[in-house]
Enzyme design. Structure first.
Site, PDB file in Angstrom:
ATOM      1  N   THR A 131       0.923  -1.266  -0.081  1.00 26.35           N
ATOM      2  CA  THR A 131      -0.074   0.055   0.192  1.00 26.35           C
ATOM      3  C   THR A 131       0.877   1.320  -0.008  1.00 26.35           C
ATOM      4  OG1 THR A 131      -1.416   1.333   1.482  1.00 26.35           O
ATOM      5  CG2 THR A 131      -0.122  -0.366   2.555  1.00 26.35           C
ATOM      6  N   ASP A 132       0.459   2.156  -0.424  1.00 28.57           N
ATOM      7  CA  ASP A 132       1.093   3.446  -0.491  1.00 28.57           C
ATOM      8  C   ASP A 132       1.190   4.100   0.855  1.00 28.57           C
ATOM      9  OD1 ASP A 132      -1.732   4.359  -0.253  1.00 28.57           O
ATOM     10  OD2 ASP A 132      -1.638   6.067  -1.694  1.00 28.57           O
ATOM     11  N   GLU A 133       0.433   3.542   1.741  1.00 28.35           N
ATOM     12  CA  GLU A 133       0.513   4.124   3.325  1.00 28.35           C
ATOM     13  C   GLU A 133       1.797   3.640   3.936  1.00 28.35           C
ATOM     14  OE1 GLU A 133      -3.294   3.410   5.471  1.00 28.35           O
ATOM     15  OE2 GLU A 133      -4.316   3.188   3.710  1.00 28.35           O
ATOM     16  N   TYR A 170      -1.734  -0.472  10.952  1.00 23.84           N
ATOM     17  CA  TYR A 170      -1.892  -1.099   9.686  1.00 23.84           C
ATOM     18  C   TYR A 170      -0.597  -0.682   8.999  1.00 23.84           C
ATOM     19  CZ  TYR A 170      -3.291  -1.466   5.065  1.00 23.84           C
ATOM     20  OH  TYR A 170      -3.165  -1.926   3.598  1.00 23.84           O
ATOM     21  N   LYS A 193       2.166  -3.155   7.199  1.00 26.05           N
ATOM     22  CA  LYS A 193       2.592  -3.588   6.035  1.00 26.05           C
ATOM     23  C   LYS A 193       3.977  -3.077   5.641  1.00 26.05           C
ATOM     24  CE  LYS A 193      -0.126  -4.450   3.055  1.00 26.05           C
ATOM     25  NZ  LYS A 193      -0.646  -5.782   2.677  1.00 26.05           N
TER      26      LYS A 193
HETATM   27  P1  NAD Z   1     -10.015  -7.023   2.670  1.00 26.39           P
HETATM   28  O1  NAD Z   1      -9.786  -6.705   4.171  1.00 26.39           O
HETATM   29  O2  NAD Z   1     -11.154  -6.635   1.717  1.00 26.39           O
HETATM   30  O3  NAD Z   1      -9.597  -8.631   2.438  1.00 26.39           O
HETATM   31  C1  NAD Z   1      -8.504  -9.252   3.109  1.00 26.39           C
HETATM   32  C2  NAD Z   1      -8.953 -10.649   2.945  1.00 26.39           C
HETATM   33  O4  NAD Z   1      -7.809 -11.424   3.731  1.00 26.39           O
HETATM   34  C3  NAD Z   1     -10.075 -11.162   3.578  1.00 26.39           C
HETATM   35  O5  NAD Z   1     -10.668 -12.295   2.619  1.00 26.39           O
HETATM   36  C4  NAD Z   1      -9.804 -12.172   4.861  1.00 26.39           C
HETATM   37  O6  NAD Z   1     -10.540 -13.104   5.127  1.00 26.39           O
HETATM   38  C5  NAD Z   1      -8.482 -12.443   4.438  1.00 26.39           C
HETATM   39  N1  NAD Z   1      -7.574 -12.521   5.699  1.00 26.39           N
HETATM   40  C6  NAD Z   1      -7.355 -12.024   6.611  1.00 26.39           C
HETATM   41  N2  NAD Z   1      -6.424 -12.631   7.526  1.00 26.39           N
HETATM   42  C7  NAD Z   1      -6.224 -13.698   6.948  1.00 26.39           C
HETATM   43  C8  NAD Z   1      -5.151 -14.857   7.343  1.00 26.39           C
HETATM   44  N3  NAD Z   1      -4.503 -14.763   8.353  1.00 26.39           N
HETATM   45  N4  NAD Z   1      -5.077 -15.675   6.545  1.00 26.39           N
HETATM   46  C9  NAD Z   1      -5.850 -15.815   5.326  1.00 26.39           C
HETATM   47  N5  NAD Z   1      -6.611 -14.843   4.938  1.00 26.39           N
HETATM   48  C10 NAD Z   1      -6.964 -13.872   5.664  1.00 26.39           C
HETATM   49  O7  NAD Z   1      -8.756  -6.396   2.264  1.00 26.39           O
HETATM   50  P2  NAD Z   1      -8.399  -5.712   0.607  1.00 26.39           P
HETATM   51  O8  NAD Z   1      -9.070  -4.276   0.601  1.00 26.39           O
HETATM   52  O9  NAD Z   1      -9.094  -6.550  -0.395  1.00 26.39           O
HETATM   53  O10 NAD Z   1      -6.852  -5.656   0.568  1.00 26.39           O
HETATM   54  C11 NAD Z   1      -6.174  -6.928  -0.011  1.00 26.39           C
HETATM   55  C12 NAD Z   1      -4.646  -6.303   0.032  1.00 26.39           C
HETATM   56  O11 NAD Z   1      -4.349  -5.147  -0.670  1.00 26.39           O
HETATM   57  C13 NAD Z   1      -4.431  -5.915   1.605  1.00 26.39           C
HETATM   58  O12 NAD Z   1      -2.857  -6.405   1.637  1.00 26.39           O
HETATM   59  C14 NAD Z   1      -4.198  -4.518   1.662  1.00 26.39           C
HETATM   60  O13 NAD Z   1      -3.178  -4.044   2.430  1.00 26.39           O
HETATM   61  C15 NAD Z   1      -3.734  -4.218   0.196  1.00 26.39           C
HETATM   62  N6  NAD Z   1      -4.085  -2.656  -0.219  1.00 26.39           N
HETATM   63  C16 NAD Z   1      -5.616  -2.416  -0.227  1.00 26.39           C
HETATM   64  C17 NAD Z   1      -5.767  -1.174  -0.501  1.00 26.39           C
HETATM   65  C18 NAD Z   1      -7.182  -0.656  -0.320  1.00 26.39           C
HETATM   66  O14 NAD Z   1      -7.554   0.373  -0.881  1.00 26.39           O
HETATM   67  N7  NAD Z   1      -8.266  -1.707   0.077  1.00 26.39           N
HETATM   68  C19 NAD Z   1      -4.770  -0.455  -1.372  1.00 26.39           C
HETATM   69  C20 NAD Z   1      -3.664  -0.728  -1.242  1.00 26.39           C
HETATM   70  C21 NAD Z   1      -3.306  -1.827  -0.776  1.00 26.39           C
HETATM   71  P1  TYD Z   2     -10.534   4.254   4.499  1.00 27.55           P
HETATM   72  O1  TYD Z   2     -11.619   3.901   3.279  1.00 27.55           O
HETATM   73  O2  TYD Z   2     -10.738   3.830   5.591  1.00 27.55           O
HETATM   74  O3  TYD Z   2      -9.258   4.050   3.748  1.00 27.55           O
HETATM   75  P2  TYD Z   2      -7.557   4.623   4.324  1.00 27.55           P
HETATM   76  O4  TYD Z   2      -7.854   4.986   5.816  1.00 27.55           O
HETATM   77  O5  TYD Z   2      -6.852   3.281   4.508  1.00 27.55           O
HETATM   78  O6  TYD Z   2      -7.038   5.661   3.528  1.00 27.55           O
HETATM   79  O7  TYD Z   2     -10.818   6.073   4.552  1.00 27.55           O
HETATM   80  C1  TYD Z   2     -10.278   6.882   3.696  1.00 27.55           C
HETATM   81  C2  TYD Z   2     -10.539   8.374   4.201  1.00 27.55           C
HETATM   82  O8  TYD Z   2     -11.976   8.616   4.492  1.00 27.55           O
HETATM   83  C3  TYD Z   2      -9.686   8.283   5.363  1.00 27.55           C
HETATM   84  O9  TYD Z   2      -8.784   9.939   5.371  1.00 27.55           O
HETATM   85  C4  TYD Z   2     -10.528   8.344   6.447  1.00 27.55           C
HETATM   86  C5  TYD Z   2     -11.871   8.825   6.079  1.00 27.55           C
HETATM   87  N1  TYD Z   2     -13.146   8.199   6.579  1.00 27.55           N
HETATM   88  C6  TYD Z   2     -14.303   9.024   6.931  1.00 27.55           C
HETATM   89  O10 TYD Z   2     -13.937  10.238   6.890  1.00 27.55           O
HETATM   90  N2  TYD Z   2     -15.183   8.546   7.557  1.00 27.55           N
HETATM   91  C7  TYD Z   2     -15.461   7.181   7.505  1.00 27.55           C
HETATM   92  O11 TYD Z   2     -16.342   6.702   8.104  1.00 27.55           O
HETATM   93  C8  TYD Z   2     -14.229   6.369   7.155  1.00 27.55           C
HETATM   94  C9  TYD Z   2     -14.375   4.937   7.124  1.00 27.55           C
HETATM   95  C10 TYD Z   2     -13.240   6.940   6.742  1.00 27.55           C
END
Ligand code: NAD
Ligand code: TYD
Length: 373
Positions: free
Chosen positions: A140-142, A165, A169
């Site tokens: 992630t970019d975070e 988090y 990562k």
């Molecule tokens: P999500 O929370 O929707 O899904 C995570 C999945 O991992 C779930 O299906 C969960 O059951 C499974 N899981 C959790 N713990 C586990 C374990 N111990 N063993 C096996 N499976 C397990 O997450 P997402 O948003 O789909 O993100 C997927 C990946 O992408 C993550 O690594 C996250 O850090 C990364 N990522 C997400 C975003 C975003 O915007 N959502 C952006 C950049 C990177």
């Molecule tokens: P989120 O979707 O949780 O992603 P991330 O924190 O990983 O970027 O949040 C996106 C942005 O929205 C973040 O600045 C927090 C804000 N946010 C709210 O203002 N209200 C909410 O209820 C949530 C879940 C997030």
């Protein structure tokens, strides 16, 4: 035929990746490993695992015996690790689980891959690796921390995570790179900005706002709503991962982003307006509204409520995707204006999925997380 282990694919991005890969490549076989935590839903990939090229195993990426057995049974060529605890707010409440899954789980996968893929040693003592294998870490970019008004994250930006988090990562990324530097393991990492699209769990901003509007609830915006995120349609992210796995250089990090920076408040206002306009132009969708409110005039900015800010809230994320563009020709294909409408329509058309994932623990989570705000 290449066999992929795709972890966490009952979650948002992993599920979209499996769907994309099965459509895009005939010569790929996928084993999904997912623990089915609150964020994983087997129904999301039910159609995909009902396919001779895709199998599902329920389990923890940190389970040494299970992962080792899977490597023996399926002879994986590629691992794509999506499995993670992924929500910043939850990491503030329960950091340890994030370290357990995101760091130790990743290390367990790396070690199983190392045991399965090493073929011998070179004259300097470095392991030699089976041809064509690749471990890919979805990051992630975070990990780069937070930007002020100017600048972008490049692959050279120092790692400076703030939340439990993002710290977990970052640690995982460093362990992945340690396996490359120490064992010459063929690894790649992608660091992507915020994704949105189908199957997004309604604890994250965009799906939570959509779900709250449809339920006639207030829309909680943290702080002043001026935090900035760089939103990318999920399928564009999946395409980037596919490219990096197949063509990216070993030991390299690729940033993936949409050049689509928006403040949270603008996202929320746009979502309100888009839902209002759809309800106005296609009144048949009003049946989806789960509220006693009359008509649709109440779908306006008065739903917004500014609530207590997130602890350590990162101000701004913005990705410079020059490297992946120049080396692999990747560019985001879905403009935000189009992607947000697709996402809202997907939500309107999949209320059964929403009902499924918001039943049970979700209500309790929502009450607890937003009670003190
Ligand atoms: P999500 O929370 O929707 O899904 C995570 C999945 O991992 C779930 O299906 C969960 O059951 C499974 N899981 C959790 N713990 C586990 C374990 N111990 N063993 C096996 N499976 C397990 O997450 P997402 O948003 O789909 O993100 C997927 C990946 O992408 C993550 O690594 C996250 O850090 C990364 N990522 C997400 C975003 C975003 O915007 N959502 C952006 C950049 C990177
Ligand atoms: P989120 O979707 O949780 O992603 P991330 O924190 O990983 O970027 O949040 C996106 C942005 O929205 C973040 O600045 C927090 C804000 N946010 C709210 O203002 N209200 C909410 O209820 C949530 C879940 C997030």
């Amino acid at each position: 035929m290449k066999t992929y282990l795709v972890t966490g694919a009952a979650g948002f991005i992993g599920a979209n990746f499996v769907k994309y890969m099965l459509k895009a490549h005939d010569d790929v076989r996928i084993v999904v490993l997912d623990a089915l935590t609150y964020a994983g839903n087997l129904k999301t990939i039910a159609e995909d695992i009902d396919n001779e090229r895709c199998f599902f195993v329920r389990g923890d990426i940190g389970d040494k015996d299970l992962v080792e057995t899977l490597f023996k049974e399926y002879k994986f060529d590629v691992v794509v690790n999506f499995a993670a605890e992924s929500h910043v707010d939850r990491s503030i409440e329960n950091p340890q689980l994030f370290l357990q899954t995101n760091i130790l789980g990743t290390q367990n996968l790396l070690d199983a891959a190392r045991r399965a893929w090493v073929t011998g040693r070179d004259e300097q003592g470095y392991p030699t690796w089976r041809d064509g294998v690749r471990y890919h870490q979805v990051s992630t970019d975070e990990v780069y921390g937070s930007l002020s008004a100017e600048g972008f994250f490049t692959e050279q930006t120092p790692l400076c995570p703030h939340s439990p988090y993002s710290a977990s990562k970052t640690s995982a990324d460093m362990i992945v790179m340690a396996y490359h530097d120490t064992y010459k393991m063929p690894v790649t990492i992608t660091r992507c900005s915020n994704n949105y699209g189908p199957y997004h769990f309604p604890e994250k901003l965009i799906p939570l706002i959509i779900n709250n509007i449809l339920s006639g609830k207030k829309l909680p915006v943290y702080g002043d709503g001026m935090n900035v995120r760089d939103w990318l349609y999920v399928e564009d992210h999946c395409k980037a991962i596919d490219l990096v796995v197949r063509k990216g250089r070993e030991g390299e990090v690729y940033n993936v982003g949409g050049h689509n920076e928006m403040t949270n408040i603008d996202i929320v206002r746009l979502t309100i307006k888009t839902i209002h306009d759809i309800m106005e132009q296609e009144p048949e969708y009003r049946k989806v509204l789960k509220t006693d409110r009359e008509g649709i005039d109440w779908i306006n900015d008065d739903l917004i409520t500014f609530v207590k800010d997130r602890l350590g809230h990162d101000q701004r994320y913005a990705i410079d995707p020059t490297k992946i563009h120049d080396e692999l020709g990747w560019l985001p294909e879905t403009p935000f204006a189009k992607g947000i409408v697709k996402t809202i329509r997907w939500n309107l058309d999949h209320q059964d999925w929403i009902a499924d994932v918001t039943s049970g623990d979700y209500q309790k989570y929502y009450e607890e997380m937003y009670a003190g705000r």
